[in-house]
Design a protein around this motif. Sequence first.
Motif, short mmCIF file in Angstrom:
data_model
loop_
_atom_site.label_atom_id
_atom_site.label_comp_id
_atom_site.label_asym_id
_atom_site.label_seq_id
_atom_site.Cartn_x
_atom_site.Cartn_y
_atom_site.Cartn_z
N ALA A 83 0.82 -1.21 0.00
CA ALA A 83 0.00 0.00 0.00
C ALA A 83 0.86 1.26 0.00
CB ALA A 83 -0.91 0.00 1.22
N ASP A 84 0.26 2.34 -0.47
CA ASP A 84 0.90 3.65 -0.45
C ASP A 84 0.13 4.53 0.53
OD1 ASP A 84 2.06 6.10 -0.96
OD2 ASP A 84 1.16 6.35 -2.94
N ILE A 85 0.76 4.88 1.63
CA ILE A 85 0.10 5.73 2.63
C ILE A 85 0.29 7.20 2.31
CG2 ILE A 85 -0.03 6.34 5.08
CD1 ILE A 85 -1.05 3.52 4.43
N TYR A 86 1.45 7.58 1.80
CA TYR A 86 1.80 8.98 1.64
C TYR A 86 1.15 9.69 0.44
CZ TYR A 86 5.59 8.16 5.02
OH TYR A 86 6.33 7.85 6.14
N GLY A 87 0.94 8.97 -0.66
CA GLY A 87 0.42 9.60 -1.86
C GLY A 87 1.35 9.39 -3.05
N LYS A 88 0.79 9.35 -4.24
CA LYS A 88 1.58 9.09 -5.44
C LYS A 88 2.67 10.15 -5.61
CE LYS A 88 1.19 8.02 -10.35
NZ LYS A 88 0.26 7.72 -11.48
N GLY A 89 3.89 9.67 -5.75
CA GLY A 89 5.01 10.56 -5.94
C GLY A 89 5.58 11.15 -4.67
N VAL A 90 4.93 10.86 -3.54
CA VAL A 90 5.42 11.38 -2.25
C VAL A 90 6.28 10.31 -1.59
CG1 VAL A 90 4.79 12.31 0.00
CG2 VAL A 90 3.33 12.75 -1.99
N ARG A 91 7.59 10.50 -1.67
CA ARG A 91 8.54 9.54 -1.10
C ARG A 91 9.61 10.31 -0.35
NH1 ARG A 91 4.79 7.10 -2.40
NH2 ARG A 91 4.59 5.29 -3.79
N LEU A 101 6.95 13.06 7.48
CA LEU A 101 5.84 12.38 6.81
C LEU A 101 5.15 11.40 7.76
CD1 LEU A 101 7.38 11.69 3.28
CD2 LEU A 101 5.33 13.05 3.75
N ALA A 102 5.95 10.57 8.41
CA ALA A 102 5.39 9.58 9.32
C ALA A 102 4.65 10.25 10.47
CB ALA A 102 6.50 8.68 9.86
N GLY A 103 5.22 11.34 10.97
CA GLY A 103 4.62 12.05 12.08
C GLY A 103 3.22 12.57 11.76
N GLN A 104 3.03 12.95 10.51
CA GLN A 104 1.72 13.47 10.09
C GLN A 104 0.63 12.42 10.32
OE1 GLN A 104 1.56 14.59 5.94
NE2 GLN A 104 -0.67 14.70 5.94
N TYR A 105 0.96 11.16 10.04
CA TYR A 105 -0.05 10.10 10.16
C TYR A 105 -0.14 9.54 11.58
CZ TYR A 105 -0.23 10.56 5.17
OH TYR A 105 -0.40 11.09 3.92
N LYS A 106 0.99 9.54 12.29
CA LYS A 106 0.93 9.10 13.68
C LYS A 106 0.11 10.09 14.52
CE LYS A 106 5.18 6.39 13.85
NZ LYS A 106 6.52 6.24 14.47
N ASN A 107 0.10 11.35 14.09
CA ASN A 107 -0.68 12.36 14.80
C ASN A 107 -2.10 12.49 14.28
OD1 ASN A 107 1.46 13.11 16.50
ND2 ASN A 107 2.32 14.45 14.94
N ARG A 115 -6.19 5.67 4.84
CA ARG A 115 -5.28 5.27 3.77
C ARG A 115 -5.13 3.75 3.72
NH1 ARG A 115 -2.39 10.03 2.10
NH2 ARG A 115 -4.14 11.48 1.89
N GLY A 116 -5.07 3.14 4.90
CA GLY A 116 -4.99 1.69 4.94
C GLY A 116 -6.26 1.04 4.45
N GLN A 117 -7.39 1.62 4.81
CA GLN A 117 -8.69 1.10 4.38
C GLN A 117 -8.83 1.13 2.87
OE1 GLN A 117 -11.57 0.06 6.62
NE2 GLN A 117 -11.91 -0.90 4.62
N ALA A 118 -8.36 2.19 2.24
CA ALA A 118 -8.45 2.31 0.78
C ALA A 118 -7.69 1.18 0.10
CB ALA A 118 -7.90 3.67 0.33
N CYS A 140 7.85 -1.20 10.79
CA CYS A 140 8.14 0.06 11.47
C CYS A 140 6.89 0.95 11.52
CB CYS A 140 9.32 0.77 10.80
SG CYS A 140 10.88 -0.13 10.89
N PHE A 141 6.93 2.07 10.81
CA PHE A 141 5.75 2.94 10.67
C PHE A 141 4.55 2.13 10.21
CE2 PHE A 141 3.40 5.25 7.28
CZ PHE A 141 2.80 6.25 8.02
N GLY A 142 4.79 1.22 9.30
CA GLY A 142 3.72 0.37 8.78
C GLY A 142 3.19 -0.62 9.80
N GLY A 143 4.05 -1.02 10.76
CA GLY A 143 3.57 -1.88 11.82
C GLY A 143 2.51 -1.18 12.65
N THR A 144 2.74 0.10 12.91
CA THR A 144 1.73 0.91 13.59
C THR A 144 0.46 0.96 12.75
OG1 THR A 144 3.47 2.30 14.55
CG2 THR A 144 1.23 3.19 14.56
N GLY A 145 0.64 1.11 11.43
CA GLY A 145 -0.50 1.18 10.53
C GLY A 145 -1.32 -0.10 10.52
#
Length: 260
Positions: A83-91, A101-107, A115-118, A140-145
Amino acid sequence: MFNSILSSVVVFMAMTSANAAIKTESVDYKEGKTALEGFMAYDDSIKTPRPAVLIIHQWMGVTDNEKMRAQMLAEKGYVVLAADIYGKGVRATSPEEAGKLAGQYKNDRKLFRARGQAAFDLLKKNKMVDPKHIVVVGYCFGGTGALEMGRAGVPAAGFVSFHGGLSNPTPADAKNFKAPVLVAHGALDKGVNPEVMPFMKEMDDNKVDYQFISYSGAVHAFTQKSSGNDPSKGVAYNEKADKRSWAHFMDFLAEVAPIK
């Protein structure tokens, strides 16, 4: 001599044929109005619906590591979507950028879950997939996800976290888990260790079926070779923990979403 050569040729052809059956492709999809780009791997020689695995990436985004794991699982017969959590082209191009980037979603756990549901919905609708046997796994970040998706009540067959963050601002949400959980944790992961006991209490209080496996000598990101080999930095690859955790993951898959 001839028979030996012939046998070698037959084995080589069989291996080549098996490898050729694994297909990989980029997949465009959306969460709301946000364009996303995932990575899919599957064995196209299998013609019937089969179990699937949804991989949620670590903090750098979809990288070669997620693609490698996707292909490893596809070789075992699973349909796999990274899956892509951040968005196309956002790396992320640096740890500093990845942290932001990760902080945005953890918060914003609501957005993280959306994003995971999609990605889950996309995989569930795929004709190759048995929708009742999709396992969500993250690094890591994805484990939280992956854990957040369980807390959101996503009807997966299982949830797996490899060296993921375990914090949860809403512990009562654990009552929404609909399937077993596997957590693969580095025993020396100083950043996550303070979250371990609250996590276990969250699981126990909500009667979640979970396994928590801690690997001695392992720090954060122990499955990723790109993490280097210096544990004193807090992140490092650990071959023994990587192999052991993968074996435990395979046992978990065999239990909750077996390939028949």
